[in-house]
Design a protein around this motif. Structure first.
Motif, short mmCIF file in Angstrom:
data_model
loop_
_atom_site.label_atom_id
_atom_site.label_comp_id
_atom_site.label_asym_id
_atom_site.label_seq_id
_atom_site.Cartn_x
_atom_site.Cartn_y
_atom_site.Cartn_z
N LEU A 188 0.82 -1.20 0.00
CA LEU A 188 0.00 0.00 0.00
C LEU A 188 0.86 1.26 0.00
CD1 LEU A 188 -2.75 -0.92 2.63
CD2 LEU A 188 -3.03 -0.78 0.15
N PRO A 189 0.46 2.28 -0.74
CA PRO A 189 1.15 3.57 -0.63
C PRO A 189 0.98 4.11 0.79
CG PRO A 189 -0.33 3.52 -2.53
CD PRO A 189 -0.64 2.31 -1.72
N PRO A 190 1.94 4.90 1.27
CA PRO A 190 1.85 5.40 2.65
C PRO A 190 0.54 6.11 2.97
CG PRO A 190 4.02 5.85 1.73
CD PRO A 190 3.19 5.31 0.61
N ALA A 191 0.05 6.97 2.07
CA ALA A 191 -1.19 7.70 2.34
C ALA A 191 -2.37 6.75 2.50
CB ALA A 191 -1.47 8.70 1.22
N ALA A 192 -2.41 5.70 1.69
CA ALA A 192 -3.50 4.74 1.79
C ALA A 192 -3.39 3.92 3.07
CB ALA A 192 -3.48 3.81 0.57
N ALA A 193 -2.18 3.53 3.43
CA ALA A 193 -1.98 2.75 4.66
C ALA A 193 -2.39 3.56 5.89
CB ALA A 193 -0.52 2.32 4.77
N VAL A 194 -2.07 4.84 5.89
CA VAL A 194 -2.44 5.71 7.00
C VAL A 194 -3.97 5.79 7.12
CG1 VAL A 194 -2.51 8.11 7.75
CG2 VAL A 194 -0.35 7.09 7.07
N ALA A 195 -4.64 6.03 6.00
CA ALA A 195 -6.09 6.17 6.02
C ALA A 195 -6.77 4.88 6.47
CB ALA A 195 -6.59 6.57 4.63
N LEU A 196 -6.28 3.76 5.96
CA LEU A 196 -6.90 2.47 6.30
C LEU A 196 -6.66 2.13 7.77
CD1 LEU A 196 -8.54 0.37 4.81
CD2 LEU A 196 -6.45 -0.92 4.39
N THR A 197 -5.50 2.46 8.29
CA THR A 197 -5.21 2.21 9.70
C THR A 197 -6.14 3.04 10.60
OG1 THR A 197 -2.90 1.70 9.24
CG2 THR A 197 -3.44 2.31 11.50
N LEU A 198 -6.32 4.30 10.25
CA LEU A 198 -7.20 5.16 11.04
C LEU A 198 -8.64 4.67 10.97
CD1 LEU A 198 -5.79 8.69 10.13
CD2 LEU A 198 -5.60 7.51 12.33
N ARG A 199 -9.03 4.11 9.84
CA ARG A 199 -10.42 3.65 9.67
C ARG A 199 -10.64 2.32 10.39
NH1 ARG A 199 -14.52 4.16 5.60
NH2 ARG A 199 -16.15 2.66 6.14
N ALA A 200 -9.81 1.32 10.11
CA ALA A 200 -10.07 -0.03 10.62
C ALA A 200 -9.57 -0.24 12.04
CB ALA A 200 -9.42 -1.06 9.69
N ARG B 118 -9.76 6.84 -1.60
CA ARG B 118 -8.45 6.36 -1.15
C ARG B 118 -8.60 5.09 -0.33
NH1 ARG B 118 -4.82 10.75 1.78
NH2 ARG B 118 -5.05 11.65 -0.30
N ILE B 119 -9.57 5.08 0.57
CA ILE B 119 -9.79 3.92 1.42
C ILE B 119 -10.30 2.75 0.60
CG2 ILE B 119 -11.20 3.02 3.32
CD1 ILE B 119 -11.07 5.81 4.57
N SER B 120 -11.19 3.01 -0.36
CA SER B 120 -11.72 1.93 -1.20
C SER B 120 -10.63 1.27 -2.02
CB SER B 120 -12.82 2.48 -2.13
OG SER B 120 -13.92 2.93 -1.39
N ARG B 121 -9.75 2.09 -2.59
CA ARG B 121 -8.64 1.52 -3.36
C ARG B 121 -7.72 0.69 -2.48
NH1 ARG B 121 -8.68 6.70 -5.99
NH2 ARG B 121 -7.06 7.45 -4.56
N ALA B 122 -7.49 1.15 -1.26
CA ALA B 122 -6.63 0.40 -0.34
C ALA B 122 -7.26 -0.94 0.00
CB ALA B 122 -6.38 1.21 0.93
N LYS B 123 -8.58 -0.94 0.26
CA LYS B 123 -9.25 -2.20 0.61
C LYS B 123 -9.22 -3.17 -0.57
CE LYS B 123 -13.15 -0.44 2.18
NZ LYS B 123 -14.48 -0.39 2.83
N ARG B 124 -9.38 -2.65 -1.79
CA ARG B 124 -9.32 -3.54 -2.95
C ARG B 124 -7.93 -4.16 -3.11
NH1 ARG B 124 -12.50 0.53 -5.48
NH2 ARG B 124 -10.65 1.40 -6.49
N ARG B 125 -6.91 -3.37 -2.80
CA ARG B 125 -5.55 -3.86 -3.00
C ARG B 125 -5.21 -5.00 -2.04
NH1 ARG B 125 -0.39 -0.09 -4.28
NH2 ARG B 125 -1.73 0.20 -6.07
N ILE B 126 -5.73 -4.95 -0.82
CA ILE B 126 -5.40 -6.00 0.15
C ILE B 126 -6.49 -7.06 0.24
CG2 ILE B 126 -3.98 -4.43 1.51
CD1 ILE B 126 -6.25 -4.34 3.55
#
Length: 415
Positions: free
Chosen positions: A106-118, A141-149
């Motif tokens: 995950l790109p850093p910005a996406a990882a940060v957003a997903l961590t704060l959310r989940a 940004r969060i949706s793309r991160a969730k799709r990637r993992i």
């Protein structure tokens, strides 16, 4: 609703759903649906077991979504019998969620957003407000991160260094909107430290032979060595670093958000209790004799926090810690900061000489050279470099500060 309780329950509920067979993205969506329902029912009818309630509702939401998707595609979905009613197994999946949300892909910005959310339990709106971007942008940004993992299991070993880097990024964002990201980063790092607690392997821990740290102000009595339990040294180091920086937060800005440099800060406004806690945590981390970059950064912050004034700071020891940090990271930014410390310890000319190995295109390079030239008495060059630094400042308060510095030095030249 108890917002703190909800934030703590979110990663546990996601973990239960994933262990039951849901993919991460679907589990996270189902939990958000369950939280919306909780908002409408808990205030009037609070559940006896909030975790079990959320798991049950989220699991039903997941099954409903799975059946709807299967129906849309025209295929039958065979759903196993629902797990028997009863208490949820006491298995904490939060650490695994940390690793999953901070996945190296995950790109850093996406990882940060997903961590704060989940893991942090924040809403998309809160995260977007904290980063001062539109909610729709953050949602994408969060949706793309969730799709990637999607499809990555929770049973793979995670990369702790990536998790720490994500938390460090969250802390450095400071605060904005209705969520204080610095405080949220500290909360999550405390949580991570508790999850990584382990027995120390040595019965009589000692500080490393190279640069030592001044004693903590009013330290608490150490526990018995045979029973000592400590978090991973680098997790503890990061937590100590955050606490030591956060303790000085109230003095960093003046009226209107004006930036106040360290030398001019009112040290009576520093949070001494937070400083003492940070130093104690750092000392325990250093006792493990597994020095890492966050511990070294925290040691530098502790030496700043321990000094009554800039002039009374132990700059020689700070240079030694920068040497350790440079050995660990090889970072050009560390080399730039080290030059400032050398200038304080050995004189401005020595600091300028230390800049010989630093790339001039680094952020804040011009500001450092301006400061050192002013200390060396070369006011004309200092004024020019301050003005140059203001044009490449990374924030408005920093730009305004550098403009004022340039004007101040030019005023001295005209005298």
């Amino acid at each position: 609703m108890n917002e703190q309780l909800v934030r703590e329950l979110v990663p546990a509920v996601i973990g239960v759903l994933v262990r039951r067979g849901a993919d991460f993205a679907s589990a996270e969506d189902a939990v958000q649906e369950a939280l919306i329902r909780a908002l409408g029912t808990w205030p009037d009818d609070p559940p006896r077991d909030p975790l079990a309630w959320l798991v049950t509702v989220a699991w039903h939401r997941f099954l409903d979504a799975a059946r709807a998707e299967a129906s849309r595609r025209g295929r039958e979905l065979v759903v196993d019998a629902e797990p028997p009613a009863g208490p949820v197994p006491a298995e904490d999946d939060t650490l695994r969620l940390f690793f999953l949300c901070a996945h190296p892909t995950l790109p850093p910005a996406a990882a940060v957003a997903l961590t704060l959310r989940a893991v942090g339990g924040l809403t998309t709106r809160q995260i977007a407000a904290a980063y001062l971007i539109p909610e729709s942008t953050m949602a994408q940004r969060i949706s793309r991160a969730k799709r990637r993992i999607a499809g990555l299991p929770l049973d793979r070993p995670g990369d702790l260094a990536t998790v720490l880097r994500v938390l460090y990024l969250v802390f450095n964002e400071g605060y904005g909107g209705d969520v204080d990201l610095a405080a949220e980063a500290i909360r999550l790092t405390r949580q991570l430290a508790a999850l990584t607690v382990r027995r120390t392997p040595t019965p009589t821990p000692t500080l490393p032979p190279t640069p030592t740290l001044p004693p903590a102000p009013a330290p608490a009595p150490p526990p018995s060595p045979a029973r000592t339990r400590a978090a991973d040294p680098e997790v503890a180091g990061l937590l100590a670093l955050m606490l030591l920086h956060h303790a000085r937060r109230a003095s960093r800005t003046g009226p209107g958000g004006r930036l106040v440099p360290l030398a001019e800060q009112d040290r009576s406004r520093w949070d001494t209790g937070m400083i003492a806690e940070g130093v104690r945590i750092l000392q325990a981390a250093l006792a493990g004799d597994q020095l890492g970059e966050y511990q070294a950064q925290a040691a530098i912050a502790a030496l700043h926090a321990d000094a009554p004034s800039t002039a009374e700071t132990d700059w020689v020891q700070i240079v030694e810690w920068y040497d350790e940090l440079l050995r660990l990271t090889g970072s050009p930014v560390v080399r730039l900061n080290r030059a400032v410390a050398v200038g304080e310890a050995d004189g401005a000319r020595a600091g300028l000489a230390a800049l010989a190995d630093v790339r001039p295109d680094l952020p804040r390079y011009a500001a450092v050279t301006a400061y050192l030239h002013e200390r060396a008495g070369d006011l004309a060059t200092a004024a020019e470099r301050y003005a140059e630094a203001s044009r490449t400042a990374v924030s408005v308060p920093e730009r305004d500060h550098l403009i004022r510095e340039a004007a101040r030095v030019r005023q001295q030249l005209r005298r």
